[in-house]
Scaffold this active site. Structure first.
Site, mmCIF file in Angstrom:
data_model
loop_
_atom_site.group_PDB
_atom_site.id
_atom_site.type_symbol
_atom_site.label_atom_id
_atom_site.label_comp_id
_atom_site.label_asym_id
_atom_site.label_seq_id
_atom_site.Cartn_x
_atom_site.Cartn_y
_atom_site.Cartn_z
ATOM 1 N N HIS A 37 0.848 -1.189 0.000
ATOM 2 C CA HIS A 37 0.000 0.000 0.000
ATOM 3 C C HIS A 37 0.885 1.240 0.000
ATOM 4 C CE1 HIS A 37 0.534 -1.366 4.175
ATOM 5 N NE2 HIS A 37 0.374 -0.126 4.581
ATOM 6 N N HIS A 45 1.083 5.151 0.827
ATOM 7 C CA HIS A 45 0.456 6.217 1.606
ATOM 8 C C HIS A 45 0.587 7.534 0.847
ATOM 9 C CE1 HIS A 45 0.368 4.011 5.549
ATOM 10 N NE2 HIS A 45 1.363 3.345 4.974
#
Ligand code: ZN
Length: 138
Positions: A99, A101
Site C-alpha cells: 500500500h 500512503h
C-alpha cells in the site's frame, strides 16, 4: 488472502471510505489517518512487497498514485503530500499487502521529511554500496 484486511476491503467485505476504484487498484482513506486526506492506494491482488508486484500491477499502482496525488492535495487545500511505502516487517509495514500512503502536508504541520525517520546508521562508502547493488542486479 481471506485474513488480509486490505483483501477484504477490495472484496467489499469490510466498509471503507473508497475514493477511487480502478481495474487493478483501489484507493481509500486510512482509518487511522496521520492527517486529513491520508489515502492508501492498494493493488487489488494480494502482494506483500513492492518487489513481488507483477510489472503490470506496479504500473497500475503507481499510475494511480500519480493520478491521485494532485486531487488529494487540492481537495484538502494542502501545500504538498508525503508519499511513502513501508516495505517489509522491519519497516513498520503492519498489513502485509502493498500500500502506498499519500499524506497531505501543510507548512508548519509539525511532521518531518522522509529523512527524519532515519537515524543515519551509514557505515559503508558509496562506491562499495553501489558496486554491491550493481552486482546483485546482474
Ligand atoms: Zn491482501
Amino acid at each position: 488472502m481471506s485474513g488480509c484486511i486490505f483483501c477484504r476491503i477490495v472484496a467489499g467485505e469490510i466498509p471503507a471510505e473508497i475514493v477511487a476504484r480502478e481495474p487493478e487498484v483501489i484507493a481509500f482513506l486510512d482509518v487511522q489517518p496521520l492527517a486529513d486526506g491520508h489515502v492508501l492506494v492498494v493493488p487489488r491482488a494480494h502482494v506483500a512487497r513492492v518487489e513481488e508486484l507483477a510489472p503490470a500491477a506496479a504500473d497500475a499502482l503507481f499510475r494511480a498514485v500519480l493520478r491521485l496525488a494532485g486531487p488529494v492535495r487540492e481537495a484538502l487545500g494542502a501545500a504538498g503530500t508525503t508519499i511513502g511505502v513501508n516495505n517489509g516487517d522491519a519497516t513498520g509495514q503492519t498489513i502485509p499487502h502493498v500500500h502506498v500512503h499519500i499524506v497531505p502536508r501543510w507548512e508548519g504541520d509539525g511532521a518531518g521529511s522522509v529523512h527524519t525517520i532515519f537515524p543515519r546508521h551509514v557505515k559503508r562508502k558509496l562506491p562499495e554500496v553501489g558496486a554491491a547493488i550493481r552486482k546483485t542486479l546482474g
